[in-house]
Scaffold this motif. Structure first.
Motif, PDB file in Angstrom:
ATOM      1  N   VAL A  78      51.507  32.326  31.392  1.00 51.43           N
ATOM      2  CA  VAL A  78      50.204  31.924  30.865  1.00 51.43           C
ATOM      3  C   VAL A  78      50.234  30.423  30.590  1.00 51.43           C
ATOM      4  O   VAL A  78      51.169  29.931  29.923  1.00 51.43           O
ATOM      5  N   ARG A  79      49.192  29.712  31.069  1.00 50.72           N
ATOM      6  CA  ARG A  79      49.135  28.259  30.851  1.00 50.72           C
ATOM      7  C   ARG A  79      47.721  27.828  30.466  1.00 50.72           C
ATOM      8  O   ARG A  79      46.732  28.426  30.897  1.00 50.72           O
ATOM      9  N   ASP A  80      47.676  26.725  29.654  1.00 55.67           N
ATOM     10  CA  ASP A  80      46.384  26.198  29.222  1.00 55.67           C
ATOM     11  C   ASP A  80      46.154  24.761  29.678  1.00 55.67           C
ATOM     12  O   ASP A  80      45.229  24.099  29.199  1.00 55.67           O
ATOM     13  N   ASP A  81      47.011  24.276  30.591  1.00 49.82           N
ATOM     14  CA  ASP A  81      46.932  22.881  31.011  1.00 49.82           C
ATOM     15  C   ASP A  81      46.497  22.700  32.462  1.00 49.82           C
ATOM     16  O   ASP A  81      46.632  21.623  33.024  1.00 49.82           O
ATOM     17  N   LEU A  82      45.961  23.738  33.071  1.00 46.05           N
ATOM     18  CA  LEU A  82      45.530  23.655  34.471  1.00 46.05           C
ATOM     19  C   LEU A  82      44.006  23.675  34.533  1.00 46.05           C
ATOM     20  O   LEU A  82      43.369  24.666  34.174  1.00 46.05           O
ATOM     21  N   GLY A  83      43.438  22.568  34.992  1.00 46.21           N
ATOM     22  CA  GLY A  83      41.973  22.469  35.043  1.00 46.21           C
ATOM     23  C   GLY A  83      41.335  23.531  35.910  1.00 46.21           C
ATOM     24  O   GLY A  83      40.223  24.001  35.618  1.00 46.21           O
ATOM     25  N   GLY A  84      42.020  23.930  36.980  1.00 47.09           N
ATOM     26  CA  GLY A  84      41.460  24.951  37.859  1.00 47.09           C
ATOM     27  C   GLY A  84      41.250  26.276  37.165  1.00 47.09           C
ATOM     28  O   GLY A  84      40.359  27.049  37.531  1.00 47.09           O
ATOM     29  N   LEU A  85      42.062  26.552  36.143  1.00 45.65           N
ATOM     30  CA  LEU A  85      41.901  27.770  35.355  1.00 45.65           C
ATOM     31  C   LEU A  85      40.975  27.530  34.159  1.00 45.65           C
ATOM     32  O   LEU A  85      40.101  28.346  33.866  1.00 45.65           O
ATOM     33  N   ASN A  86      41.187  26.429  33.459  1.00 52.99           N
ATOM     34  CA  ASN A  86      40.384  26.158  32.265  1.00 52.99           C
ATOM     35  C   ASN A  86      38.887  26.127  32.554  1.00 52.99           C
ATOM     36  O   ASN A  86      38.081  26.579  31.736  1.00 52.99           O
ATOM     37  N   LEU A  87      38.508  25.578  33.695  1.00 53.31           N
ATOM     38  CA  LEU A  87      37.095  25.367  34.009  1.00 53.31           C
ATOM     39  C   LEU A  87      36.478  26.525  34.788  1.00 53.31           C
ATOM     40  O   LEU A  87      35.297  26.497  35.118  1.00 53.31           O
ATOM     41  N   SER A  88      37.254  27.543  35.056  1.00 57.23           N
ATOM     42  CA  SER A  88      36.733  28.678  35.814  1.00 57.23           C
ATOM     43  C   SER A  88      35.950  29.617  34.904  1.00 57.23           C
ATOM     44  O   SER A  88      36.332  29.870  33.761  1.00 57.23           O
ATOM     45  N   THR A  89      34.868  30.138  35.439  1.00 58.56           N
ATOM     46  CA  THR A  89      34.107  31.190  34.744  1.00 58.56           C
ATOM     47  C   THR A  89      34.246  32.525  35.469  1.00 58.56           C
ATOM     48  O   THR A  89      33.582  33.491  35.108  1.00 58.56           O
ATOM     49  N   ARG A  90      35.083  32.554  36.489  1.00 61.97           N
ATOM     50  CA  ARG A  90      35.319  33.775  37.259  1.00 61.97           C
ATOM     51  C   ARG A  90      36.787  34.169  37.129  1.00 61.97           C
ATOM     52  O   ARG A  90      37.653  33.309  36.902  1.00 61.97           O
ATOM     53  N   PRO A  91      37.126  35.452  37.271  1.00 59.56           N
ATOM     54  CA  PRO A  91      38.532  35.866  37.185  1.00 59.56           C
ATOM     55  C   PRO A  91      39.370  35.074  38.187  1.00 59.56           C
ATOM     56  O   PRO A  91      39.085  35.064  39.389  1.00 59.56           O
ATOM     57  N   LYS A  92      40.410  34.395  37.689  1.00 60.98           N
ATOM     58  CA  LYS A  92      41.161  33.491  38.562  1.00 60.98           C
ATOM     59  C   LYS A  92      42.624  33.425  38.158  1.00 60.98           C
ATOM     60  O   LYS A  92      42.956  33.449  36.970  1.00 60.98           O
ATOM     61  N   VAL A  93      43.491  33.308  39.183  1.00 62.58           N
ATOM     62  CA  VAL A  93      44.926  33.118  38.956  1.00 62.58           C
ATOM     63  C   VAL A  93      45.474  32.137  39.980  1.00 62.58           C
ATOM     64  O   VAL A  93      44.851  31.886  41.023  1.00 62.58           O
ATOM     65  N   PHE A  94      46.632  31.567  39.667  1.00 62.69           N
ATOM     66  CA  PHE A  94      47.430  30.801  40.626  1.00 62.69           C
ATOM     67  C   PHE A  94      48.619  31.677  41.009  1.00 62.69           C
ATOM     68  O   PHE A  94      49.121  32.427  40.161  1.00 62.69           O
ATOM     69  N   ILE A  95      49.087  31.548  42.260  1.00 66.64           N
ATOM     70  CA  ILE A  95      50.359  32.169  42.616  1.00 66.64           C
ATOM     71  C   ILE A  95      51.272  31.112  43.219  1.00 66.64           C
ATOM     72  O   ILE A  95      50.898  30.399  44.144  1.00 66.64           O
ATOM     73  N   GLU A  96      52.448  30.973  42.625  1.00 73.60           N
ATOM     74  CA  GLU A  96      53.511  30.116  43.153  1.00 73.60           C
ATOM     75  C   GLU A  96      54.423  31.044  43.959  1.00 73.60           C
ATOM     76  O   GLU A  96      55.167  31.852  43.399  1.00 73.60           O
ATOM     77  N   CYS A  97      54.333  30.942  45.278  1.00 67.43           N
ATOM     78  CA  CYS A  97      54.950  31.954  46.150  1.00 67.43           C
ATOM     79  C   CYS A  97      56.469  31.848  46.240  1.00 67.43           C
ATOM     80  O   CYS A  97      57.135  32.783  46.706  1.00 67.43           O
TER      81      CYS A  97
END
Length: 341
Positions: free
Chosen positions: A287-306
């Motif tokens: 869980v992270r709070d420093d990624l703008g791509g997640l912070n600014l999303s209003t839709r269910p969203k995740v990152f995957i580091e493969c």
């Protein structure tokens, strides 16, 4: 007629016949005319047929062809191309008919696309290929600071590479395209944040906005890590509860965790990779709070580091097309499970 002034010799009553009355003379004339009229009319008709003359003595003009036979822009209503006056050859009626059919087909509106079929029909998924291969040449542009709600951060970064120079941005785009193909085969509408169609970026705030404006049912940002050798495995990053400025993740934290858990489980099964051994306590979830791509999303969203591009064993997998296909399958299966497909 007489030319002298002497009176005419008297005639006997027996030799003189009185003139017929005027109506008798007219009746005789009418009979004669009536007898001649059919003959004259028949002769006139025959003359017209033989000479090809039309009314008024002019030869008949060929009729203009229908609009489907017009040429140039006039066929589509431009108004300055005239209809052809050429009469189709009797020897080739089929070619004229084919021309009319072709023109009618060209002007007919296209049939609406068939509705998508599959378990994800009617669903929209946004795939975000991390970074951009052009970012290395546009460092001043991507260094620009943008607002991510809790603070400000650079627009984007270059991403990492393997020791042999295989770029993270190349990897993320390849896996994203494979994922798109799989999702579309299941009926989903797939939107990319970029498709190598721009020289750099987009910035992280724009990436989030694309997912929001698409009203995506799920958003997945594809990445690969770049930490020291010996650190191996994949992990999925989930949004923390953030509220500040333009950021408010309160409504997406729960569904995003569900999406992330499903992707993590399916990714492990599909690729055979283990969750990261250097963070997440073996769960593959962070869980992270420093990624703008997640912070600014209003839709269910995740990152995957493969995986870790700086570890030789992970890099061998990440550079394999066969393994990247398995990675795409794992991501797809996780999305399908989340969306109930």
């Amino acid at each position: 007629m007489r030319y002298d002034d002497s009176p005419p010799p008297p005639e006997s009553a027996a030799s003189v016949s009185p003139d017929p009355p005027w109506y008798a003379r007219r009746s005789t004339l009418a009979v004669a005319v009536a007898a001649l009229a059919p003959t004259a009319l028949a002769g006139w008709v025959l003359t017209q047929v033989l000479t090809g003359s039309g009314p008024g003595g002019q030869p008949p003009q060929p009729k203009a062809l229908p609009a489907s036979h017009t040429t140039g822009a006039g066929a589509h209503g431009a108004g300055d191309a005239k209809a052809s006056t050429a009469t189709p050859s009797p020897a080739a009626p089929d070619s004229a008919s084919a021309s009319a059919s072709a023109s009618a087909s060209a002007s007919a509106p296209a049939a609406p696309a068939a509705p998508a079929k599959g378990p994800l029909a009617g669903r929209t998924v946004v795939i975000d290929p991390g970074h951009n291969t052009g970012n290395f040449k546009h460092t001043s542009e991507i260094d620009r600071q943008v607002d991510i709600g809790t603070n400000r951060k650079e627009c984007d970064t270059t991403g990492t590479t393997t020791n042999s120079g295989y770029m993270e941005a190349e990897f993320t785009l390849d896996v994203s395209r494979r994922t798109r193909a799989l999702l579309e085969s299941k009926g989903a509408k797939v939107v990319f944040t970029h498709d190598a169609d721009r020289p750099w970026g987009p910035c992280i705030d724009e990436r989030a906005r694309i997912g929001n404006e698409a009203k995506a049912d799920a958003v997945v940002s594809v990445h690969a890590d770049g930490v020291s050798a010996g650190n191996r495995g994949f992990h999925v990053i989930l949004p923390a509860t953030v509220k500040g400025g333009a950021a408010d993740t309160s409504k997406i934290v729960g569904p995003s965790r569900d999406l992330g858990e499903r992707i993590a489980g399916n990714f492990a099964r599909s690729t055979g990779s283990a969750p990261a051994n250097y963070l997440g306590s073996g769960t593959g979830l962070v869980v992270r709070d420093d990624l703008g791509g997640l912070n600014l999303s209003t839709r269910p969203k995740v990152f995957i580091e493969c995986g870790n591009m700086r570890d030789a064993k992970d890099a061998a997998q990440l550079t394999s097309p066969e393994w990247r296909q398995k990675a795409a399958e794992g991501i797809t299966n996780g999305i399908v499970g989340f969306l109930g497909g």
